[in-house]
Scaffold this motif. Structure first.
Motif, short mmCIF file in Angstrom:
data_model
loop_
_atom_site.label_atom_id
_atom_site.label_comp_id
_atom_site.label_asym_id
_atom_site.label_seq_id
_atom_site.Cartn_x
_atom_site.Cartn_y
_atom_site.Cartn_z
N VAL A 55 101.89 -4.05 94.86
CA VAL A 55 100.71 -3.20 95.02
C VAL A 55 99.52 -3.80 94.27
CG1 VAL A 55 99.72 -0.94 94.49
CG2 VAL A 55 102.04 -1.10 95.43
N GLU A 56 99.78 -4.31 93.07
CA GLU A 56 98.68 -4.88 92.29
C GLU A 56 98.09 -6.12 92.96
OE1 GLU A 56 100.38 -5.41 88.41
OE2 GLU A 56 99.89 -3.35 87.78
N GLN A 57 98.92 -6.88 93.67
CA GLN A 57 98.38 -8.02 94.41
C GLN A 57 97.39 -7.58 95.48
OE1 GLN A 57 102.00 -9.92 95.74
NE2 GLN A 57 102.03 -11.36 94.02
N VAL A 58 97.71 -6.48 96.15
CA VAL A 58 96.78 -5.95 97.15
C VAL A 58 95.50 -5.45 96.47
CG1 VAL A 58 96.44 -4.19 98.92
CG2 VAL A 58 98.66 -5.33 98.71
N LEU A 59 95.66 -4.75 95.36
CA LEU A 59 94.48 -4.26 94.63
C LEU A 59 93.61 -5.41 94.14
CD1 LEU A 59 96.12 -1.39 92.56
CD2 LEU A 59 94.52 -1.12 94.46
N ASP A 60 94.25 -6.48 93.66
CA ASP A 60 93.48 -7.64 93.20
C ASP A 60 92.71 -8.29 94.35
OD1 ASP A 60 94.34 -7.28 90.61
OD2 ASP A 60 95.92 -8.81 90.71
N LEU A 305 98.35 -0.81 101.10
CA LEU A 305 98.87 -0.38 99.80
C LEU A 305 100.22 0.31 99.94
CD1 LEU A 305 95.58 0.92 98.16
CD2 LEU A 305 96.99 -0.96 97.32
N ALA A 306 100.43 1.04 101.04
CA ALA A 306 101.70 1.72 101.26
C ALA A 306 102.78 0.75 101.74
CB ALA A 306 101.52 2.85 102.27
N MET A 307 102.38 -0.33 102.36
CA MET A 307 103.35 -1.29 102.90
C MET A 307 103.87 -2.25 101.83
SD MET A 307 102.94 -3.22 106.55
CE MET A 307 102.71 -1.65 107.37
N PRO A 309 105.11 -1.81 98.69
CA PRO A 309 106.43 -1.53 98.11
C PRO A 309 107.58 -1.78 99.08
CG PRO A 309 104.89 0.23 97.58
CD PRO A 309 104.23 -0.63 98.62
N LEU A 310 107.35 -1.55 100.36
CA LEU A 310 108.39 -1.84 101.34
C LEU A 310 108.72 -3.32 101.36
CD1 LEU A 310 110.24 -1.11 103.72
CD2 LEU A 310 108.24 -1.26 105.22
N LEU A 311 107.70 -4.15 101.30
CA LEU A 311 107.92 -5.59 101.28
C LEU A 311 108.75 -5.99 100.06
CD1 LEU A 311 107.29 -8.33 102.56
CD2 LEU A 311 105.17 -8.38 101.24
N ALA A 312 108.44 -5.39 98.90
CA ALA A 312 109.19 -5.70 97.67
C ALA A 312 110.65 -5.29 97.81
CB ALA A 312 108.54 -5.00 96.48
N SER A 313 110.91 -4.15 98.42
CA SER A 313 112.28 -3.68 98.57
C SER A 313 113.06 -4.54 99.56
CB SER A 313 112.29 -2.22 99.04
OG SER A 313 113.61 -1.76 99.24
N LEU A 314 112.44 -4.90 100.67
CA LEU A 314 113.13 -5.69 101.68
C LEU A 314 113.53 -7.06 101.15
CD1 LEU A 314 111.02 -4.77 104.83
CD2 LEU A 314 113.37 -4.07 104.33
#
Length: 424
Positions: A55-60, A305-307, A309-314
């Protein structure tokens, strides 16, 4: 005490578990000074440690690139949803072009029914299980009404016919045979949410297609839990959420499957900009030209931003060896829980989930001897001592040992606490 049912054995099983290190990839809730024994992955999966970084990567990127973040770098937002496509396809047994992460589960169910529930005066009916998750029930009823039909006559519900409230394949086959001439759609769960019963998707699809109807599936409790083979099963469509076993966070972006044979079909659909073919999307033409495959059912640009965490879990699913490796551990965890209950808690707990491994996922649904109030008393006691299950009305406690982060010691702790409460 039988050594195979002891705390020492539970600790030994954890030590021999090749996937034990994945527990450290998740943030476990605390209870007082200890980790909670968390058995609610069937309701909300735990947070992967990598989710915050994703998420922080997207925010950055947003902070430093603003609108250019759509087009720059490996994680560019224009194609961000494509990063989860292949991992999700592996989870549900599909071709990459057959899956898409978008919207939420019930929104996706409605979008799929726009295309795959095409009722006529001769075939207006939808068949589903009695006691379906309420959201599915509401969606189906509203779709039937939208098309001018009556749920009282055109919603066919298959009642449980087995002792613990589960549904046999014979009952499903009989219902499809009896009502097949009126069916437009069969909508069935991969796993029934209250009982934990898993179903044979391929067989249900064969029966449905033989009756001349479409076959769709709600995989909310199946995706990331049991092996799925949607492409080979020939299902027409499926939908699922990603916040349970797929650990993408509360209200996470959901998933949808559309079989390859419908990829180029001129199906009716509710169209949106992001479902337009990617090559000409930015020409802003008024004529909708759908992207082939599941991507063509998208409406708006993905919630990045919602996607994340899904990427991290997969990524963790792939590192663990995918669903086959996790399923092997899951069967051991659930069998250990079953064995302990049958050996030490038969006077207290009744398992309503089927005993055959192929007819269940990781969840065991339990009823407490003495009725609802006593069951609720046990559930509340467990929560107070840091063992969190899940309550489903009217009288079911659901315990779901998730192989990515639950341990055999967690299961032993659950059994010990039930014994403490029951005075065994």
């Amino acid at each position: 005490m039988n050594h195979a049912l002891s705390r020492t054995h539970a600790i030994a099983l954890d030590a021999a578990d090749p996937l034990r290190s994945f527990r450290n990839e998740f943030l476990l809730p605390r209870h007082k000074n200890n980790e909670q024994a968390y058995f609610c992955g069937n309701s909300l999966g735990l947070q992967p440690r990598g989710a915050r970084k994703a998420v922080e990567q997207v925010l950055d990127t947003w902070a430093h690139e603003a609108v250019e973040g759509h087009f720059r770098g490996q994680g560019q937002w224009l194609t961000y949803h494509e990063q989860v496509r292949e991992p999700l396809a592996r989870i549900v047994g599909a071709l990459p072009g057959e899956v898409v992460a978008m919207n939420t589960l019930t929104a996706n169910l409605h979008l799929m029914m726009v295309s795959f529930y095409r009722p006529t005066a001769q075939r207006p009916a939808i068949l589903m299980e009695a006691g379906a998750f309420p959201s599915d029930h509401y969606a189906v009823q509203s779709q039937i009404r939208f098309h001018g039909f009556n749920p009282a006559t055109d919603l066919i519900e298959v009642a449980p016919d087995e002792a613990e409230g589960t549904v046999s394949m014979e009952a499903i086959e009989q219902a499809i045979a009896e009502h097949g001439h009126r069916l437009a759609l069969v909508l069935w769960p991969g796993i029934q949410y209250r009982t934990g019963q898993a179903f044979d998707i391929a067989q249900i699809t064969r029966l449905t297609h033989a009756a001349g109807a479409m076959a769709g599936f709600d995989l909310a409790h199946a995706a990331g839990n049991i092996p799925l083979a949607l492409h080979d099963a020939d299902a027409d469509f499926a939908v699922w959420c990603n916040y349970k076993y797929l650990n993408a966070g509360p209200g996470a972006v959901a998933g949808a499957f559309v079989h390859q044979r419908h990829a180029q079909a001129e199906l009716p659909r509710f169209a949106g900009w992001w479902g337009h073919e990617k090559e000409t999307r930015f020409l802003m033409a008024p004529q909708f030209r759908p992207t082939p495959g599941a991507d063509g059912w998208q409406l708006s640009n993905p919630p990045i931003l919602a996607m994340a965490p899904l990427l991290a879990s997969l990524e963790l699913f792939d590192k663990a060896g995918g669903v086959p490796a996790l399923r092997a551990k899951s069967e051991k965890l659930t069998s250990f829980l079953e064995e302990l209950i049958e050996a030490r808690l038969l006077d207290t707990l009744d398992i309503i989930t089927p005993a055959e491994p192929e007819r269940r996922g990781c969840q065991l649904s339990l009823r407490v001897a003495g009725g609802r109030e006593r069951g609720r008393g046990l559930f509340d006691y467990l929560a107070k001592v840091g063992v969190l299950g899940d309550w489903r009305e009217p009288d079911v406690i659901r315990i779901a040992p998730v192989p990515l982060y639950n341990s055999f010691k967690d299961i032993y702790r659950f059994v010990e606490e039930v014994e403490m409460w029951a005075g065994v």
